[in-house]
Design a protein around this motif. Structure first.
Motif: not given
Length: 245
Positions: A215, A145-146
């Motif tokens: 990501k 998701r970063g």
């Protein structure tokens, strides 16, 4: 002349007696109510819980799909709150964004980076362990998701001064924690000839960039590569080879 008085019907007498009894009972009830202490209605809702639920839903949405792509109506549904409750706690979306940055994003950086720094003997071992923990968690989840701080910074920093300052504050706390760890290693004679601030900037930038690539590709390989190169750099700084004779 004799007067004749008709005896009232028994059912009528019983009716009037019953009416009088009910009237008296009603007066007693009313008097008791007047004498009874007033009981204040207690709030059955949970404002803190509602606020926490909204922030949690917003944090999850902002990290997964982005701040700009998330609407307030969607967040109301995710948090299961009314429009009135949403407006009471967060009149505008930026208010909610600031709350997410100052609480959830800052907490994520603290748990992921700052707390582990205090549990290791030196900066290199701490950084390597942190990268290992992150890579392992992402591999288990099967998705990237970063970095929450990085995600929101790229979206909103250019558009809102207050949100930019809040995000900058979280970066500053992260940078200061790393810099302090490097400085502690200098003070403990574990390393010489390094600039704590510069190295801290390098680590933050390297991690943020590697996470952004991970990501985009949905692959932890950039983080694995970054971990290896940072470890090699730290080894050269902390354990330099003696010059060849």
């Amino acid at each position: 002349m004799c007067e004749f008085m008709e005896t009232p019907n028994r059912s009528i007498i019983l009716f009037y007696r019953r009416t009088i009894d009910l009237f008296c009972q009603g007066r007693i009830v009313v008097e008791n109510l007047k004498r009874a202490p007033m009981i204040e209605n207690k709030r059955t809702n949970d404002p803190k819980g509602v606020r926490r639920r909204i922030i949690d839903a917003a944090y999850d949405a902002f990290v997964t799909q982005g701040y700009l792509a998330t609407g307030m109506l969607e967040l109301r549904a995710k948090a299961s709150v009314s429009g009135g409750a949403m407006a009471y706690h967060f009149p505008a979306k930026r208010d909610l964004g600031l709350a997410v940055i100052r609480s959830r994003v800052a907490e994520a950086v603290r748990k992921t980076w700052i707390d582990p720094l205090h549990g290791c003997a030196d900066a290199p071992s701490a950084i390597d362990r942190i990268f290992g923990n992150i890579i392992g968690e992402l591999a288990r989840k099967g998705s990237v998701r970063g970095c929450p701080l990085n995600n929101m910074s790229m979206e909103v920093a250019q558009h809102d001064d207050e949100m930019r300052d809040a995000l900058g504050g979280v970066f500053a706390i992260w940078h200061e924690a790393l810099s302090a760890k490097f400085q502690s290693d200098i003070d403990s004679n574990r390393v010489v000839g390094i600039d704590p601030g510069s190295l801290a900037t390098l680590v933050v930038a390297a991690y943020s960039g590697a996470m952004a690539i991970a990501k985009a590709s949905q692959d932890v390989r950039p983080l694995v590569d970054c971990r290896a190169e940072l470890a090699a750099l730290m080894t050269s700084k902390y354990f330099p080879r003696a010059p060849a004779s």
